[in-house]
Design an enzyme around this catalytic site. Structure first.
Site, PDB file in Angstrom:
ATOM      1  N   HIS A  13       0.904  -1.438   0.047  1.00 23.91           N
ATOM      2  CA  HIS A  13       0.055   0.002   0.035  1.00 23.91           C
ATOM      3  C   HIS A  13       0.813   1.237   0.048  1.00 23.91           C
ATOM      4  O   HIS A  13       1.769   1.262   0.720  1.00 23.91           O
ATOM      5  CB  HIS A  13      -1.159  -0.028   1.286  1.00 23.91           C
ATOM      6  CG  HIS A  13      -1.936   1.050   1.024  1.00 23.91           C
ATOM      7  ND1 HIS A  13      -1.971   2.359   1.407  1.00 23.91           N
ATOM      8  CD2 HIS A  13      -3.231   1.070   0.801  1.00 23.91           C
ATOM      9  CE1 HIS A  13      -2.815   3.122   1.188  1.00 23.91           C
ATOM     10  NE2 HIS A  13      -3.913   2.254   0.745  1.00 23.91           N
ATOM     11  N   GLU A  73      -4.087   1.830  -7.391  1.00 23.18           N
ATOM     12  CA  GLU A  73      -4.717   3.061  -6.398  1.00 23.18           C
ATOM     13  C   GLU A  73      -3.773   4.367  -6.610  1.00 23.18           C
ATOM     14  O   GLU A  73      -2.456   4.401  -6.261  1.00 23.18           O
ATOM     15  CB  GLU A  73      -4.412   2.668  -4.994  1.00 23.18           C
ATOM     16  CG  GLU A  73      -5.268   1.684  -4.543  1.00 23.18           C
ATOM     17  CD  GLU A  73      -5.698   1.820  -2.727  1.00 23.18           C
ATOM     18  OE1 GLU A  73      -6.652   1.639  -2.561  1.00 23.18           O
ATOM     19  OE2 GLU A  73      -4.695   2.025  -2.329  1.00 23.18           O
TER      20      GLU A  73
HETATM   21  P1  13P Z   1      -9.864   6.055   0.341  1.00 23.94           P
HETATM   22  O1  13P Z   1     -10.786   5.347  -0.207  1.00 23.94           O
HETATM   23  O2  13P Z   1     -10.007   6.591   1.711  1.00 23.94           O
HETATM   24  O3  13P Z   1      -9.232   7.072  -0.505  1.00 23.94           O
HETATM   25  O4  13P Z   1      -8.627   5.079   0.506  1.00 23.94           O
HETATM   26  C1  13P Z   1      -8.133   4.465  -0.459  1.00 23.94           C
HETATM   27  C2  13P Z   1      -7.192   3.373   0.049  1.00 23.94           C
HETATM   28  O5  13P Z   1      -6.097   3.736   0.392  1.00 23.94           O
HETATM   29  C3  13P Z   1      -7.523   1.979  -0.002  1.00 23.94           C
HETATM   30  O6  13P Z   1      -6.462   1.053   0.294  1.00 23.94           O
END
Ligand code: 13P
Length: 253
Positions: A94, A164
């Site tokens: 992450h 992401e």
């Molecule tokens: P948000 O949905 O709060 O932007 O977070 C995304 C995330 O980092 C999920 O792993």
């Protein structure tokens, strides 16, 4: 096609086990009629055991797992320990962990170790910003190649790739909205990298999107973003908002 998946990443929330139980039970109740969508929640480690007893329908995930199997690794938790507790997914790489110093080499060791422990890794990739020269594609390519080095063709289908874009995550200062088109072009690119590296079977590896997903855009990302699921941060900390996203995933074609 495999089932859609909606995964809640609770990050370092909520403050107490009581709040965690309330939130988890709310989702467990809400998904009683959900059939076509897999739901997973990744709480902080120390809530996992308590939550496991509350629902068999929600798949439990962790937010990290160390690569050592057992031994002198102060502060770490192994994939095997998590598996034995009932955990089936683990988020690896992450951006919030990368920001703390975790590199592709560490993530690669963790992915292989998680796979041998029987866990399904959710490998997060994504750029911090988009440059006009499209260098972000190269960055995502290196993240994929380095994090998946030495993973077998048989195992790649067990890996979920979460795109992401860091610039779209709710906690990024000055964040911007990503669009389903942003997700679609990256999903196509990721499939191409996987198929070059692992062959055609890799098309079974699921790609999901994460970055400020809400009830407003979940359907658009699922219909037009080239992804089979969503990784939800902030909205997963609110039963109503998380259930809204799950129902959208269940009902959108
Ligand atoms: P948000 O949905 O709060 O932007 O977070 C995304 C995330 O980092 C999920 O792993």
């Amino acid at each position: 096609m495999s089932k859609r998946i909606v995964i809640g990443n609770w990050k370092m929330n909520p403050r107490t086990i009581q709040e965690a139980e309330r939130l988890f039970s709310g989702v467990a109740k809400g998904i009683s009629r959900i059939k076509k969508t897999e739901v997973a929640i990744c709480p902080p480690f120390l809530y996992i055991e308590g939550l496991k007893k509350l629902s068999r329908k929600i798949s439990l995930g962790a937010q990290d797992a160390f690569f050592g199997e057992v031994g002198a690794f102060t502060g770490e938790v192994s994939g095997e320990m998590l598996y034995n507790l009932g955990v089936r997914h683990v988020i690896l790489g992450h951006s919030e962990r990368r920001a703390l110093g975790e590199g592709n080499g560490d993530i690669n060791k963790k992915i292989k170790s998680a796979l041998s422990a029987g866990l399904r890794p959710i490998l997060c990739v994504g750029e911090s910003e988009r440059d006009t020269g499209h260098g972000y594609f190269n960055l995502v390519k290196s993240q994929l190649e380095e994090c998946l080095m030495g993973v077998s063709k048989d195992s790649i289908v067990k890996v979920i790739i979460a795109y992401e874009p860091v610039w779209a995550i709710s906690s990024t200062p000055g964040r911007k909205d990503a669009t389903p088109e942003d997700s679609l072009e990256m999903a196509i690119f990721i499939h191409k990298i996987l198929s070059d590296k692992f062959g055609s079977d890799s098309s079974k590896a699921r790609i999901i999107y994460g970055g400020s997903v809400s009830g407003k855009d979940a359907g658009e990302f699922l219909r037009h973003g080239g992804v089979e699921g969503l990784l939800v941060g902030r909205a997963s900390l609110d039963t109503k908002k998380f259930m809204e996203i799950i129902k959208i995933a269940e009902n959108s074609e």
